[in-house]
Design an enzyme around this catalytic site. Structure first.
Site, PDB file in Angstrom:
ATOM      1  CD  GLU A   1       8.709 -17.928  14.535  1.00 54.59           C
ATOM      2  OE1 GLU A   1       8.008 -18.756  13.907  1.00 54.59           O
ATOM      3  OE2 GLU A   1       9.931 -17.784  14.358  1.00 54.59           O
TER       4      GLU A   1
ATOM      5  CD  GLU B   1      10.304 -22.910  14.595  1.00 52.02           C
ATOM      6  OE1 GLU B   1      10.364 -23.609  13.578  1.00 52.02           O
ATOM      7  OE2 GLU B   1       9.299 -22.257  14.916  1.00 52.02           O
TER       8      GLU B   1
HETATM    9  C1  FCB Z   1       8.441 -21.124  11.906  1.00 52.26           C
HETATM   10  C2  FCB Z   1       9.644 -20.322  11.479  1.00 52.26           C
HETATM   11  C3  FCB Z   1       9.294 -18.983  10.880  1.00 52.26           C
HETATM   12  C4  FCB Z   1       8.059 -19.041  10.009  1.00 52.26           C
HETATM   13  C5  FCB Z   1       6.939 -19.749  10.722  1.00 52.26           C
HETATM   14  C6  FCB Z   1       5.662 -19.825   9.924  1.00 52.26           C
HETATM   15  O1  FCB Z   1       8.777 -22.478  11.925  1.00 52.26           O
HETATM   16  O2  FCB Z   1      10.487 -20.105  12.578  1.00 52.26           O
HETATM   17  O3  FCB Z   1      10.415 -18.509  10.191  1.00 52.26           O
HETATM   18  O4  FCB Z   1       8.367 -19.599   8.790  1.00 52.26           O
HETATM   19  O5  FCB Z   1       7.332 -21.044  11.077  1.00 52.26           O
END
Ligand code: FCB
Length: 462
Positions: free
Chosen positions: A364, A169
């Site tokens: 994620e 990210e």
């Molecule tokens: C993302 C991050 C991760 C975590 C999630 C909830 O932006 O990559 O580390 O904090 O959010």
């Protein structure tokens, strides 16, 4: 879930969970680790909820073997973790610290001995403080140092780790780290944020080139592309707002990564804040080094309206006065993020259509849910009945399945997160884990979502 149809995922669909070094490891002063920008930031009063730090976190640095055993018990096939650059090069450059590499060496061996595929993220936000002291990601040299660091890690783990991603990210690193200051290093300067975007991408490109030369087979990057939607689908002003926000969050990364260079409208936005002379001839070619995998992190959609005098978003330079970000509508997670699985289907379809030929992986997805009700803490029988989380994950897996059924090439799904952990500026008060962590005792308790996920994996479906 009852009343809903059974779904099967493709054969070889990858199932797993994700974490990040600073969020779980602790042991910040051990075995020669140097300070990172998150050590500094979390110690700066007012930056992190109640002054929480990653000093101990989940103590994973010492408990990794038990944690890997737990992963195996849950049937995880893949584990995405990040390497802490300041463990490998305490000052960000120069000789590597073998004791830092030893930790990841042990972790990788533990994973492989249990049949779990290690999935490495080289940078999940914990820049060595020494590099920040020289400008961090606003300094072009950081990109070059990042490539050196990548090669050093690969030199030790490359014989066993097949899947490598460079950055997690970069939108957050740049816009939250240098733009609105909500994340480390806490700078507030739109021009710095855009410099950081470019140097992060350049670092990705340089590392990709170096890792390819070193023989890496599967290589990618993880973004948090946004599903940006208009408040009113018929409004031209809202469509313009969508385009602006989409440019700042999506196309500024995806276009150069896939060889199209920075879009003209995005460069024009950048130029309103800073002269983009930091984009040098040849950079876009480096950034466009082919990748095998795009990691997609998705939590919630973004709705915007074009509105004169709109408040804009602090993380989106140039939106003040022209864009209104709509407040999230329920149901919401504990982060205040709206729960809308359809946004994930839309996002995957959009990337599939606009950037064809790029295999995708959900690196994620997950939710924080309140522990006020007690539902997040083990009850007298040791159960954590996190039904909200199960519903969230179920809905989003169905959304992924829908995208696959519509022809999008999605290779896998990694839940965020294996463990409750240090949620950046929110500290430990937001729990994303499928495994509960008692921070006083470090006891791990799989929540019902973990048992549910175990079942999903074993059936390869819902
Ligand atoms: C993302 C991050 C991760 C975590 C999630 C909830 O932006 O990559 O580390 O904090 O959010």
């Amino acid at each position: 879930m009852s009343g809903r149809s059974e779904l099967r995922f493709p054969e070889n669909f990858v199932w797993g969970a994700a974490t990040a070094a600073y969020q779980i490891e602790g042991a910040v002063r051990e075995d020669g680790r140097g300070p990172s920008i998150w050590d500094t930031f979390s110690r700066t009063p007012g930056k992190v909820f109640q002054g929480h730090t990653g000093d101990v976190a989940c103590d994973h640095y010492h408990r990794y073997a038990d944690d890997v055993a737990l992963m195996a018990e849950l049937g995880l096939r893949t584990y995405r973790f990040s390497i802490a650059w300041p463990r490998i090069q305490p000052d960000g450059t120069g000789p590597v610290n073998p004791r830092g590499l030893d930790f990841y060496d042990r972790l990788v061996d533990a994973l492989l001995s249990r049949g779990i595929d290690p999935f490495v993220t080289l940078y999940h936000w914990d820049l060595p403080q020494a590099l920040q002291d020289r400008g961090g990601w606003t300094n072009r040299e950081t990109a070059e140092h990042f490539a050196d660091y990548a090669v050093a890690v690969h030199g030790r783990l490359g014989d066993r780790v097949r899947t490598w991603t460079t950055l997690n990210e970069p939108w957050c690193s740049a816009y939250l780290g240098y733009g609105n200051g909500m994340h480390a290093p806490g700078e507030q300067d739109a021009g710095a944020a855009f410099r950081a975007v470019h140097h992060l991408l350049l670092g990705h490109g340089l590392a990709t080139r170096a890792l390819r030369a070193a023989g890496v087979a599967t290589l990618g990057i993880t973004l948090n592309p946004a599903d940006v939607q208009p408040a009113d689908a018929g409004s031209e002003a809202d469509a313009a707002a969508v385009r602006l926000v989409d440019g700042l969050q999506n196309r500024i990364f995806l276009d150069p990564l896939t060889g199209a260079g920075y879009p003209d409208d995005v460069l024009a936005q950048v130029a309103r804040h800073v002269e983009p002379t930091f984009v040098r001839a040849g950079d876009e070619k480096i950034i466009a080094a082919p990748i095998d995998l795009l990691g997609v992190n998705y939590y919630s959609p973004t709705y915007v309206a074009g509105r004169v005098g709109g408040a804009g978003g602090s993380a989106y330079p140039g939106t003040a006065g022209v864009v209104e970000f709509l407040p999230p509508v329920g149901p919401l997670t504990e982060m205040g993020w709206s729960i809308e699985p359809a946004g994930l289907t839309r996002l995957l379809e959009r990337i599939g259509a606009d950037y064809p030929g790029l295999p995708l992986m959900i690196t994620e997805n997950g939710g924080a849910f309140p522990d006020k009700t007690g539902a997040e803490d083990p009850d007298a029988t040791g159960r954590v009945a996190d039904t909200d989380r199960v519903a969230y994950l179920d809905g989003h897996l169905r959304a992924v399945h829908r995208a696959i059924a519509r022809g999008v090439d999605v290779r896998g799904y990694l839940v965020w997160s294996l463990l409750d952990n240090f949620e950046w500026a929110e500290g430990y008060r937001k729990r994303f884990g499928i495994v509960h962590v008692d921070y006083l005792t470090q006891r791990r308790t799989p929540k019902e979502s973990a048992r549910w996920y175990q079942e999903v994996i074993s059936r390869n479906g819902l």
